[in-house]
Design an enzyme around this catalytic site. Structure first.
Site, mmCIF file in Angstrom:
data_model
loop_
_atom_site.group_PDB
_atom_site.id
_atom_site.type_symbol
_atom_site.label_atom_id
_atom_site.label_comp_id
_atom_site.label_asym_id
_atom_site.label_seq_id
_atom_site.Cartn_x
_atom_site.Cartn_y
_atom_site.Cartn_z
ATOM 1 N N ASP A 280 -39.285 23.722 63.006
ATOM 2 C CA ASP A 280 -40.283 24.792 63.145
ATOM 3 C C ASP A 280 -40.788 25.143 61.757
ATOM 4 O O ASP A 280 -40.006 25.308 60.821
ATOM 5 C CB ASP A 280 -39.641 26.014 63.817
ATOM 6 C CG ASP A 280 -40.679 27.034 64.256
ATOM 7 O OD1 ASP A 280 -41.473 27.484 63.403
ATOM 8 O OD2 ASP A 280 -40.696 27.401 65.440
ATOM 9 N N ILE A 281 -42.103 25.257 61.609
ATOM 10 C CA ILE A 281 -42.709 25.481 60.291
ATOM 11 C C ILE A 281 -42.487 26.926 59.815
ATOM 12 O O ILE A 281 -42.595 27.199 58.614
ATOM 13 C CB ILE A 281 -44.218 25.103 60.329
ATOM 14 C CG1 ILE A 281 -44.717 24.693 58.958
ATOM 15 C CG2 ILE A 281 -45.063 26.182 60.933
ATOM 16 C CD1 ILE A 281 -44.147 23.398 58.448
ATOM 17 N N HIS B 38 -41.849 23.892 74.956
ATOM 18 C CA HIS B 38 -40.915 23.582 73.871
ATOM 19 C C HIS B 38 -39.699 24.484 73.955
ATOM 20 O O HIS B 38 -39.765 25.602 74.454
ATOM 21 C CB HIS B 38 -41.576 23.717 72.499
ATOM 22 C CG HIS B 38 -42.220 25.044 72.253
ATOM 23 N ND1 HIS B 38 -43.466 25.364 72.746
ATOM 24 C CD2 HIS B 38 -41.808 26.138 71.576
ATOM 25 C CE1 HIS B 38 -43.794 26.588 72.377
ATOM 26 N NE2 HIS B 38 -42.798 27.094 71.668
ATOM 27 N N HIS C 171 -36.696 26.141 71.521
ATOM 28 C CA HIS C 171 -36.257 26.439 70.154
ATOM 29 C C HIS C 171 -34.748 26.221 70.075
ATOM 30 O O HIS C 171 -34.000 26.759 70.909
ATOM 31 C CB HIS C 171 -36.518 27.912 69.806
ATOM 32 C CG HIS C 171 -37.959 28.312 69.751
ATOM 33 N ND1 HIS C 171 -38.649 28.462 68.562
ATOM 34 C CD2 HIS C 171 -38.846 28.622 70.725
ATOM 35 C CE1 HIS C 171 -39.893 28.857 68.814
ATOM 36 N NE2 HIS C 171 -40.040 28.958 70.121
HETATM 37 P P1 5GP Z 1 -43.775 30.122 70.783
HETATM 38 O O1 5GP Z 1 -44.950 29.405 71.422
HETATM 39 O O2 5GP Z 1 -42.460 29.622 71.310
HETATM 40 O O3 5GP Z 1 -43.921 31.614 70.880
HETATM 41 O O4 5GP Z 1 -43.791 29.797 69.227
HETATM 42 C C1 5GP Z 1 -44.265 28.569 68.744
HETATM 43 C C2 5GP Z 1 -43.455 28.133 67.545
HETATM 44 O O5 5GP Z 1 -44.097 26.988 66.996
HETATM 45 C C3 5GP Z 1 -43.365 29.172 66.418
HETATM 46 O O6 5GP Z 1 -42.005 29.387 66.088
HETATM 47 C C4 5GP Z 1 -44.152 28.550 65.266
HETATM 48 O O7 5GP Z 1 -43.589 28.819 64.003
HETATM 49 C C5 5GP Z 1 -44.129 27.069 65.599
HETATM 50 N N1 5GP Z 1 -45.320 26.363 65.156
HETATM 51 C C6 5GP Z 1 -46.597 26.733 65.379
HETATM 52 N N2 5GP Z 1 -47.441 25.835 64.848
HETATM 53 C C7 5GP Z 1 -46.677 24.876 64.284
HETATM 54 C C8 5GP Z 1 -46.966 23.680 63.582
HETATM 55 O O8 5GP Z 1 -48.110 23.292 63.371
HETATM 56 N N3 5GP Z 1 -45.910 22.936 63.152
HETATM 57 C C9 5GP Z 1 -44.626 23.315 63.373
HETATM 58 N N4 5GP Z 1 -43.670 22.508 62.899
HETATM 59 N N5 5GP Z 1 -44.299 24.443 64.029
HETATM 60 C C10 5GP Z 1 -45.311 25.217 64.479
#
Ligand code: 5GP
Length: 130
Positions: free
Chosen positions: A29-30, A93, A95
């Site tokens: 995660d970035i 996805h 985590h």
């Molecule tokens: P969620 O959709 O579960 O609320 O969060 C999405 C997750 O994806 C976040 O923790 C965010 O930091 C991560 N994320 C969003 N865009 C990118 C990206 O381009 N690359 C990576 N490696 N992680 C990402």
């Protein structure tokens, strides 16, 4: 338009890749909650985790288990916490977050700011654990 994670799958957008097979991909995660915070996705784009087929969701969790074992070897922690949020990126996805306590998987807390060198080092350390 493909999701940002589909663009990572095709290589259009880079990632710190942890593991992949024909159907699943794991990458850091970035904006991590902790060092080693990893996302595990199905390569087939589907927004909502529970819209995956039974076989896909089962395969995703089996793949995530292998990734979690490798993270455990690389990152000192009491266990790997698992969370599904999905409010930011519309591509299913999971985590995987190394945790020592409940606060370590609080998504409302500030994220870590890691350098590219740190991401590369973490990636290498986890990859050696497979
Ligand atoms: P969620 O959709 O579960 O609320 O969060 C999405 C997750 O994806 C976040 O923790 C965010 O930091 C991560 N994320 C969003 N865009 C990118 C990206 O381009 N690359 C990576 N490696 N992680 C990402």
């Amino acid at each position: 338009m493909p999701s940002i994670f589909s663009r990572i799958v095709t290589g259009e957008i880079p990632c710190y890749k942890i593991a992949e097979d024909d159907h699943y991909l794991a990458f850091l995660d970035i904006n991590p909650l902790a060092k080693g915070h990893t996302l595990v996705i199905p390569k087939r784009e589907e927004d909502y985790l529970f819209d995956l087929t039974d076989a896909e969701i089962a395969g995703l969790m089996v793949f995530a288990k292998k990734v979690a074992r490798a993270i455990e070897k690389a990152i000192p922690c009491s266990r790997i916490g698992v969370a599904v949020i999905g409010l930011e990126v519309p591509h299913a996805h999971v985590h995987l977050v190394p945790i020592n306590g409940i606060y370590d998987i609080d998504f409302s807390k500030p994220k870590l700011k890691l350098s590219p060198e740190e991401f590369v080092e973490i990636t290498g350390n986890i990859r050696t654990g497979f």
